[in-house]
Design an enzyme around this catalytic site. Structure first.
Site, short mmCIF file in Angstrom:
data_model
loop_
_atom_site.label_atom_id
_atom_site.label_comp_id
_atom_site.label_asym_id
_atom_site.label_seq_id
_atom_site.Cartn_x
_atom_site.Cartn_y
_atom_site.Cartn_z
N VAL A 1 -16.67 -20.97 -21.74
CA VAL A 1 -17.24 -22.04 -21.39
C VAL A 1 -18.52 -21.96 -20.68
O VAL A 1 -18.93 -23.17 -20.11
CB VAL A 1 -16.27 -22.78 -20.46
CG1 VAL A 1 -14.71 -23.25 -21.00
CG2 VAL A 1 -15.93 -21.90 -19.00
N ASP A 2 -19.25 -20.84 -21.03
CA ASP A 2 -20.37 -20.50 -20.01
C ASP A 2 -21.53 -20.86 -20.45
O ASP A 2 -22.73 -20.61 -19.93
CB ASP A 2 -20.18 -19.26 -19.69
CG ASP A 2 -20.40 -18.07 -20.95
OD1 ASP A 2 -20.94 -18.54 -22.14
OD2 ASP A 2 -19.85 -16.95 -21.00
N HIS B 1 -12.66 -24.12 -25.90
CA HIS B 1 -12.00 -24.41 -24.43
C HIS B 1 -13.07 -25.22 -23.62
O HIS B 1 -12.88 -25.44 -22.26
CB HIS B 1 -11.89 -22.93 -23.70
CG HIS B 1 -10.46 -22.42 -24.38
ND1 HIS B 1 -10.32 -20.92 -24.14
CD2 HIS B 1 -9.85 -22.79 -25.20
CE1 HIS B 1 -9.25 -20.61 -24.78
NE2 HIS B 1 -9.17 -21.59 -25.30
N CYS C 1 -11.29 -42.85 -17.62
CA CYS C 1 -12.02 -43.24 -18.78
C CYS C 1 -12.62 -42.44 -19.87
O CYS C 1 -12.98 -43.02 -21.02
CB CYS C 1 -12.87 -44.43 -18.28
SG CYS C 1 -14.45 -43.87 -17.68
N GLY D 1 -14.91 -9.18 -28.19
CA GLY D 1 -14.62 -9.39 -26.47
C GLY D 1 -13.53 -10.35 -26.29
O GLY D 1 -13.83 -11.05 -25.37
N THR D 2 -12.78 -10.34 -27.08
CA THR D 2 -11.45 -11.37 -26.48
C THR D 2 -9.95 -10.36 -26.48
O THR D 2 -9.93 -9.62 -27.58
CB THR D 2 -11.29 -12.59 -27.45
OG1 THR D 2 -10.08 -13.28 -27.08
CG2 THR D 2 -11.13 -12.23 -29.00
N ASN E 1 -14.64 -4.65 -29.24
CA ASN E 1 -14.14 -4.53 -27.96
C ASN E 1 -14.11 -3.40 -27.12
O ASN E 1 -14.17 -2.14 -27.97
CB ASN E 1 -12.52 -5.03 -27.98
CG ASN E 1 -12.16 -5.52 -26.83
OD1 ASN E 1 -12.11 -4.88 -25.61
ND2 ASN E 1 -11.52 -6.91 -26.68
N GLU F 1 -11.80 -1.83 -25.73
CA GLU F 1 -10.49 -1.16 -25.88
C GLU F 1 -9.76 -1.84 -26.99
O GLU F 1 -10.01 -3.13 -27.18
CB GLU F 1 -9.79 -1.28 -24.46
CG GLU F 1 -9.58 -2.55 -24.03
CD GLU F 1 -9.11 -2.74 -22.51
OE1 GLU F 1 -9.07 -1.81 -21.92
OE2 GLU F 1 -8.26 -3.68 -22.23
N ALA G 1 -20.15 -5.11 -26.68
CA ALA G 1 -20.80 -5.91 -27.51
C ALA G 1 -22.11 -6.19 -27.62
O ALA G 1 -22.98 -6.11 -28.70
CB ALA G 1 -20.17 -7.41 -27.49
P1 OAD Z 1 -10.04 -11.80 -21.57
O1 OAD Z 1 -10.37 -11.49 -20.01
O2 OAD Z 1 -8.64 -12.00 -21.67
O3 OAD Z 1 -10.51 -10.71 -22.44
C1 OAD Z 1 -11.85 -10.08 -22.23
C2 OAD Z 1 -11.99 -9.16 -23.36
O4 OAD Z 1 -13.27 -8.62 -23.47
C3 OAD Z 1 -10.87 -7.88 -23.29
O5 OAD Z 1 -10.21 -7.46 -24.23
C4 OAD Z 1 -11.91 -6.55 -22.87
O6 OAD Z 1 -11.39 -5.59 -23.22
C5 OAD Z 1 -12.95 -7.09 -23.58
N1 OAD Z 1 -14.62 -6.56 -23.03
C6 OAD Z 1 -14.90 -6.70 -21.63
N2 OAD Z 1 -15.98 -6.09 -21.73
C7 OAD Z 1 -16.59 -6.14 -22.92
C8 OAD Z 1 -17.79 -5.94 -23.24
N3 OAD Z 1 -18.92 -5.41 -22.86
N4 OAD Z 1 -17.90 -5.94 -25.03
C9 OAD Z 1 -16.82 -5.91 -25.76
N5 OAD Z 1 -15.79 -6.37 -25.09
C10 OAD Z 1 -15.50 -6.42 -23.72
O7 OAD Z 1 -10.95 -13.08 -22.07
P2 OAD Z 1 -10.50 -14.04 -23.09
O8 OAD Z 1 -9.95 -13.30 -24.29
O9 OAD Z 1 -11.93 -14.82 -23.57
O10 OAD Z 1 -9.03 -19.79 -21.08
O11 OAD Z 1 -9.55 -14.95 -22.68
C11 OAD Z 1 -9.17 -16.18 -23.26
C12 OAD Z 1 -8.63 -17.21 -22.54
O12 OAD Z 1 -7.88 -16.99 -21.50
C13 OAD Z 1 -10.10 -17.71 -21.86
O13 OAD Z 1 -11.03 -18.57 -22.56
C14 OAD Z 1 -9.50 -18.73 -20.66
C15 OAD Z 1 -8.37 -17.58 -20.30
O14 OAD Z 1 -7.57 -17.80 -19.37
C16 OAD Z 1 -8.72 -20.91 -20.41
O15 OAD Z 1 -9.13 -20.68 -19.08
C17 OAD Z 1 -8.04 -21.81 -21.06
#
Ligand code: OAD
Length: 242
Positions: A101-102, A117, A128, A185-186, A211, A213, A229
């Site tokens: 959302v950034d 998101h 409204c 990065g998810t 990622n 990990e 990334a």
């Molecule tokens: P997470 O915090 O669950 O995961 C972040 C991922 O990024 C992890 O797998 C890390 O290993 C990886 N990571 C960290 N640093 C990195 C880097 N420098 N390069 C590559 N990878 C890296 O975040 P999201 O998967 O985005 O939703 O989480 C999904 C949703 O959960 C978010 O959108 C949010 C949250 O609750 C809502 O708020 C609805």
């Protein structure tokens, strides 16, 4: 670092899609959600990221979003965001899907973004639905209210809420039509976004994860590239344009 298969698939790809999560913004200084340093270690999502919590205590929820907006306003896109923005011009069809959302992808120049998101910089009335892009930040005593009197909330998706239908449809269409799909990065645990790489794979895409990990979907993807990334993506773009 990059397999011959990946480069060959990318060179012939007509449609490439990228799904990003909090990890793409980690090196910009935006905290991720999970993991040892993640926001959900320190804060409880059920108190901050759902609609009932907002109705119970809008002030607390606004404090949390103002805190996060403050972070986002202080940081800049990193080399990973810029590389993705460059990728938009390298393929006939390119789709960027983000859970973030950034707003950093937009700041890096990406044009077409499916924000699954929402966006922390946007706001809307709970009654409204009028949208407010610019709005004075809520302070200690005064909660932001719409012209109609309704409470204004951040235009983000909270737990238990549905995702914006058009963005969601376009994201699944993109996944299904992709020749190469990146999951970057998810942690790939939050649905429905986490299904996108699997849907892409099911429809024949070459699916690559970037990622630091392994994640929940590492066993299903064609390749996992372990690393940051912001370091890997610029090298990939360099390789493609050389
Ligand atoms: P997470 O915090 O669950 O995961 C972040 C991922 O990024 C992890 O797998 C890390 O290993 C990886 N990571 C960290 N640093 C990195 C880097 N420098 N390069 C590559 N990878 C890296 O975040 P999201 O998967 O985005 O939703 O989480 C999904 C949703 O959960 C978010 O959108 C949010 C949250 O609750 C809502 O708020 C609805």
């Amino acid at each position: 670092m990059f397999s011959a298969m990946l480069i060959s698939r990318l060179r012939s790809a007509k449609t490439v899609s990228v799904l990003t999560g909090a990890g793409i913004s980690a090196e910009s200084g935006v905290p991720t959600f999970r993991g040892e340093e993640g926001l959900w270690q320190k804060f409880r999502p059920e108190e901050l990221a759902n609609f009932d919590a907002f109705l119970r205590n809008p002030k607390l929820v606004w404090e949390w979003y103002n805190y996060r907006k403050h972070i986002v306003n202080q940081v800049a896109p990193n080399a990973g965001h810029y590389a993705i923005s460059k990728m938009e011009s390298l393929f006939p069809h390119f789709h960027l899907i983000t859970q973030n959302v950034d707003d950093l992808h937009r700041k890096a120049g990406s044009k077409q973004i499916y924000e699954l998101h929402g966006n922390i910089m946007r706001n809307r009335c709970v009654d409204c639905s009028k949208h407010y892009n610019e709005m004075p930040e809520a302070d200690q005593d005064v909660l932001p209210r719409c012209d109609c009197g309704g409470l204004i909330r951040p235009d983000v998706v909270w737990f238990g809420e549905t995702l914006p239908p058009l963005e969601l449809k376009r994201s699944f269409d993109a996944a299904r039509s992709s020749d190469v799909f990146f999951s970057i990065g998810t942690s790939a645990v939050v649905q429905p976004a986490a299904s996108l790489p699997l849907e892409a794979k099911h429809e024949g895409a070459y699916v690559v994860e970037i990622n630091i990990e392994p994640t929940a979907i590492s066993h299903y993807v064609d390749e996992t590239i372990l690393g940051k990334a912001a370091e890997i993506l610029p090298q990939l773009v360099e390789k493609l344009i050389e």
